[in-house]
Every structure is written in C-alpha cells, then in structure tokens.
Design a protein around this motif. Sequence first.
Motif, mmCIF file in Angstrom:
data_model
loop_
_atom_site.group_PDB
_atom_site.id
_atom_site.type_symbol
_atom_site.label_atom_id
_atom_site.label_comp_id
_atom_site.label_asym_id
_atom_site.label_seq_id
_atom_site.Cartn_x
_atom_site.Cartn_y
_atom_site.Cartn_z
ATOM 1 N N ALA A 159 52.575 19.565 53.696
ATOM 2 C CA ALA A 159 52.221 18.787 52.512
ATOM 3 C C ALA A 159 52.215 17.308 52.893
ATOM 4 C CB ALA A 159 53.213 19.038 51.382
ATOM 5 N N ILE A 160 51.256 16.574 52.365
ATOM 6 C CA ILE A 160 51.161 15.130 52.603
ATOM 7 C C ILE A 160 51.144 14.444 51.241
ATOM 8 C CG2 ILE A 160 49.851 13.257 53.653
ATOM 9 C CD1 ILE A 160 48.685 15.283 55.612
ATOM 10 N N LEU A 161 52.116 13.577 51.029
ATOM 11 C CA LEU A 161 52.278 12.895 49.750
ATOM 12 C C LEU A 161 52.038 11.407 49.933
ATOM 13 C CD1 LEU A 161 53.286 12.855 46.737
ATOM 14 C CD2 LEU A 161 55.588 12.461 47.687
ATOM 15 N N PRO A 280 50.405 26.707 47.058
ATOM 16 C CA PRO A 280 50.271 28.157 47.255
ATOM 17 C C PRO A 280 51.341 28.761 48.147
ATOM 18 C CG PRO A 280 48.516 26.957 48.387
ATOM 19 C CD PRO A 280 49.216 25.973 47.530
ATOM 20 N N VAL A 281 51.779 27.989 49.135
ATOM 21 C CA VAL A 281 52.873 28.403 50.034
ATOM 22 C C VAL A 281 53.745 27.173 50.239
ATOM 23 C CG1 VAL A 281 53.490 29.189 52.355
ATOM 24 C CG2 VAL A 281 51.447 30.115 51.229
ATOM 25 N N THR A 282 55.058 27.326 50.132
ATOM 26 C CA THR A 282 55.941 26.184 50.337
ATOM 27 C C THR A 282 55.975 25.825 51.820
ATOM 28 O OG1 THR A 282 57.324 26.817 48.469
ATOM 29 C CG2 THR A 282 58.274 25.274 50.048
ATOM 30 N N PRO A 283 55.521 24.623 52.184
ATOM 31 C CA PRO A 283 55.542 24.238 53.597
ATOM 32 C C PRO A 283 56.953 23.845 54.033
ATOM 33 C CG PRO A 283 54.721 22.435 52.287
ATOM 34 C CD PRO A 283 54.965 23.565 51.327
ATOM 35 N N LYS A 284 57.134 23.746 55.337
ATOM 36 C CA LYS A 284 58.441 23.343 55.853
ATOM 37 C C LYS A 284 58.613 21.826 55.835
ATOM 38 C CE LYS A 284 58.897 27.327 58.950
ATOM 39 N NZ LYS A 284 58.966 27.776 60.370
ATOM 40 N N GLN A 285 57.486 21.099 55.787
ATOM 41 C CA GLN A 285 57.555 19.642 55.850
ATOM 42 C C GLN A 285 56.662 19.009 54.786
ATOM 43 O OE1 GLN A 285 56.308 18.489 59.799
ATOM 44 N NE2 GLN A 285 58.253 19.057 60.743
ATOM 45 N N MET A 286 57.110 17.855 54.289
ATOM 46 C CA MET A 286 56.261 16.988 53.486
ATOM 47 C C MET A 286 56.274 15.613 54.120
ATOM 48 S SD MET A 286 56.389 15.917 49.422
ATOM 49 C CE MET A 286 56.015 17.565 48.831
ATOM 50 N N TRP A 287 55.084 15.114 54.502
ATOM 51 C CA TRP A 287 54.958 13.793 55.111
ATOM 52 C C TRP A 287 54.690 12.782 53.999
ATOM 53 C CZ3 TRP A 287 50.689 15.426 59.156
ATOM 54 C CH2 TRP A 287 51.243 16.367 60.049
ATOM 55 N N LEU A 302 63.787 12.263 46.814
ATOM 56 C CA LEU A 302 62.857 13.304 47.253
ATOM 57 C C LEU A 302 63.568 14.336 48.127
ATOM 58 C CD1 LEU A 302 59.675 11.206 48.170
ATOM 59 C CD2 LEU A 302 59.880 12.828 46.284
ATOM 60 N N ALA A 303 64.377 13.870 49.058
ATOM 61 C CA ALA A 303 65.105 14.786 49.937
ATOM 62 C C ALA A 303 66.044 15.698 49.157
ATOM 63 C CB ALA A 303 65.880 13.990 50.983
ATOM 64 N N LEU A 304 66.621 15.176 48.088
ATOM 65 C CA LEU A 304 67.535 15.971 47.276
ATOM 66 C C LEU A 304 66.819 16.982 46.390
ATOM 67 C CD1 LEU A 304 70.153 13.314 46.040
ATOM 68 C CD2 LEU A 304 70.566 15.239 47.589
ATOM 69 N N ASN A 305 65.595 16.678 45.993
ATOM 70 C CA ASN A 305 64.932 17.469 44.953
ATOM 71 C C ASN A 305 63.788 18.341 45.426
ATOM 72 O OD1 ASN A 305 66.038 16.604 42.093
ATOM 73 N ND2 ASN A 305 65.955 14.731 43.324
ATOM 74 N N LEU A 306 63.448 18.283 46.711
ATOM 75 C CA LEU A 306 62.333 19.077 47.211
ATOM 76 C C LEU A 306 62.819 20.171 48.158
ATOM 77 C CD1 LEU A 306 59.694 16.278 47.911
ATOM 78 C CD2 LEU A 306 59.749 17.876 45.990
ATOM 79 N N PRO A 307 62.140 21.319 48.155
ATOM 80 C CA PRO A 307 62.571 22.460 48.968
ATOM 81 C C PRO A 307 62.001 22.462 50.381
ATOM 82 C CG PRO A 307 60.791 23.146 47.554
ATOM 83 C CD PRO A 307 61.038 21.685 47.241
ATOM 84 N N MET A 308 61.795 21.262 50.938
ATOM 85 C CA MET A 308 61.306 21.168 52.312
ATOM 86 C C MET A 308 61.805 19.870 52.925
ATOM 87 S SD MET A 308 58.923 19.905 50.060
ATOM 88 C CE MET A 308 57.858 21.284 49.709
ATOM 89 N N GLU A 309 61.634 19.734 54.230
ATOM 90 C CA GLU A 309 62.050 18.507 54.915
ATOM 91 C C GLU A 309 61.112 17.368 54.517
ATOM 92 O OE1 GLU A 309 62.892 16.876 59.487
ATOM 93 O OE2 GLU A 309 61.796 18.754 59.147
ATOM 94 N N VAL A 310 61.689 16.238 54.147
ATOM 95 C CA VAL A 310 60.917 15.058 53.750
ATOM 96 C C VAL A 310 60.882 14.092 54.932
ATOM 97 C CG1 VAL A 310 60.854 13.065 52.206
ATOM 98 C CG2 VAL A 310 61.472 15.332 51.319
ATOM 99 N N ILE A 311 59.672 13.741 55.382
ATOM 100 C CA ILE A 311 59.502 12.951 56.602
ATOM 101 C C ILE A 311 58.652 11.717 56.315
ATOM 102 C CG2 ILE A 311 58.545 12.947 58.943
ATOM 103 C CD1 ILE A 311 59.042 15.962 59.035
#
Length: 365
Positions: A159-161, A280-287, A302-311
């Motif tokens: 995911a890219i935010l 559609p699928v939870t990714p392991k990372q969000m950039w 974001l790190a506390l509230n998302l189900p993936m690594e925030v980078i």
Amino acid sequence: MGRNKPIWVTGFMSGTSLDGVDAACLLTDGVDISEFGPSAYRPYSAAERQILQSVLGSWPGEPGLEPVAVLILKAHLELCSQLPPGELIGFHGQTLSHDPQNFRTHQLGSGAQLAQQAGVAVAWDFRSEDVARGGQGAPLAPIFHWALARYKQMQEPVAILNLGGVGNLTWVDARLPPEQGLLAFDTGPANAPLNDYMLKTTGQPYDAGGALAASGRVDQTIVASFLQHPYFTRAAPKSLDRDSFGDLAGLVAQLDPADAAATLTAMSVAAVAAGAALMPVTPKQMWISGGGRKNSEIMRQLALNLPMEVIDIDDIGLDGDMIEAQAFAYLAARVARGLPTSFPATTATKAPLCGGKISLPETKL
C-alpha cells in the motif's frame, strides 16, 4: 519525442496543502522508470498562499482567477529555470474545485501558456476527460505507484499512502497488469484541516513535527462523530474535494490548541484506518509519502492503528517529497504514448482511459 524510448520529463505538482510547487525530473518510457533525476521546490509565501486560498472553490469564469493564474504560471516558470530541460513537461495546475458527481473539476493554470513560455511540450488537463466520462478524476498517482512497485521489484502487494491536503491510498500488486493490480481512493482529509487550524490559531502554516498534537489529548467523541460521515461507507474507488468535509476546524473550536491539533491529527489517521479496511488483501507494508510523513505524531498514530508495517518512503530510497511531481512526469509520458492514465479501480471510469492533452510551444494561444 520518441514514442517508445525513455525520455526525460519534468513533472510539476501544486497540491491542496498550498505550500508550494514541487518539480521533479524522471527518465521513463511511460511504463518503467529508468532513472530519477534532479528535483526542486518553490515555496509559496504567506501572501501567495492567501491569494490561492481566496479562490478555493472557484469554477472557470468566476472573478479573481486571472491574477492567481499569473502567479501559478510564474512559480512554474521559475522552477523550469532551475532544472535541466527535458523533452516534455507534466503540468497539473492548482486544483480549486473538484465535483465529479456533477461531472466537473477545475485545475487552474494553462498548459498552453506554459509550453509557449517554457519552450517545451506540455501534457496537462489530466482530470477533465476522466470526470466527463463518469470517473472520479482522482486519484491519478496510482499508475505511477504501480511503476514504483515494479521499480522496487515487489513480489507481493504493498500500500502507498500520500498524505497531502487530502489522503490518497493505493493498493498495488505490481506482478499484475494495472487493470488487475490496482485499487485506489482518497481516504479523507489529511493535512489540510490541521494546517488551516494552525494558520488561523497560531499563525504557523502547519504543526511542525506534530509537536503540538503530541502534547494534547484526543477528543474521541469528535473523532467518532467524524467517522459517521457517509463518505466512509462508500465503496472504492472514490475521491474528495479539499473541503468535502466542511469546516472540521469548527468541530474542535472549543478545545484548547493542543487538544484540537491532537484531535484533527487523529481524524486523519482514523480516515486512513477506515480506508485500509477496503483493500482486497492486507499488505505487509504501507509506504508513506507527502508532507504528513514528517509529522511524527501522525506516523506514531498510523503505526498504532494500522495492521501492517508503516514505512517512511524515504527509508526505502525514494523521495517522499517528490512522489506526486514524479507521478505527473510519468503520466505525461503515458499521455505522449497514448497509454491509460486511469482505470476502473482507480477513478471508477468505465474503461481504462488516457486523460490529458499536449500543447506544443508553437501552438497559438
């Protein structure tokens, strides 16, 4: 310009945060990224930001637009002089209004005038055709996010935010063609409400590093009320105007500044968390790209509230300040080649669509 070989393109972006204009050079054939080139930034002064804010919400033909168009052209030409010349320019202009439900969008600025004065072909007006055909006209960066994931040789979804004035989220699986490997949408307000509040309350254009928000307490009742907005129950893809949520600063007006900043920050994060559930699928990372990544409190939440690594996207060797400018360079190359710039799963257009038009320097105005 060659239609299939990589060319140097300069992309410009002036976003809804109204901080200034980003410019970035990119070597690309409109499919793959060959090389990242130099970049530059031209900040808007406080007086210029005030001028831009005075016309937010305006549509073509309304009074007061001509001096703002002059300012936008001037800022872009100043940046042109700071960067090596390329074969093509990608010019986004300044979004003043966005109303895809009524088939209209307004980005102020003439690519034809820019081409004439810069002496380089300009791809511009990227959103109008998409909106005219029933699409949302936004977000447009997802196809570039697909190229970034290919460039980084990602073998799984990511995911890219982008956290600008509005938050934009792209889910991308670069192993698939873009018609199948993309889902994108605006998450909700990001920096714009907090920036507006800070400017009005403290005279500062933003909450530097998130320091004020970190010292405050979140009003969870206000955040819960914010999440009742019907936008969050709409299916993706979907998009927002900068002021689609009205005066969020008004919701926190009775709080002290630290608590207000904390609550506005929490709203932005809650909007992203709601959006993450639509992937559609939870990714392991969000950039994370855009100015919001420099706000330590946003990143912490974001790190506390998302189900993936925030980078922070800078930490994987990309330039988080220039992603959107690079995106419009990439989009310009795609327009030159007649390749799609938006897709059903990114803007809800009915079929892949090549938006944008090209103005040549010799075009008569």
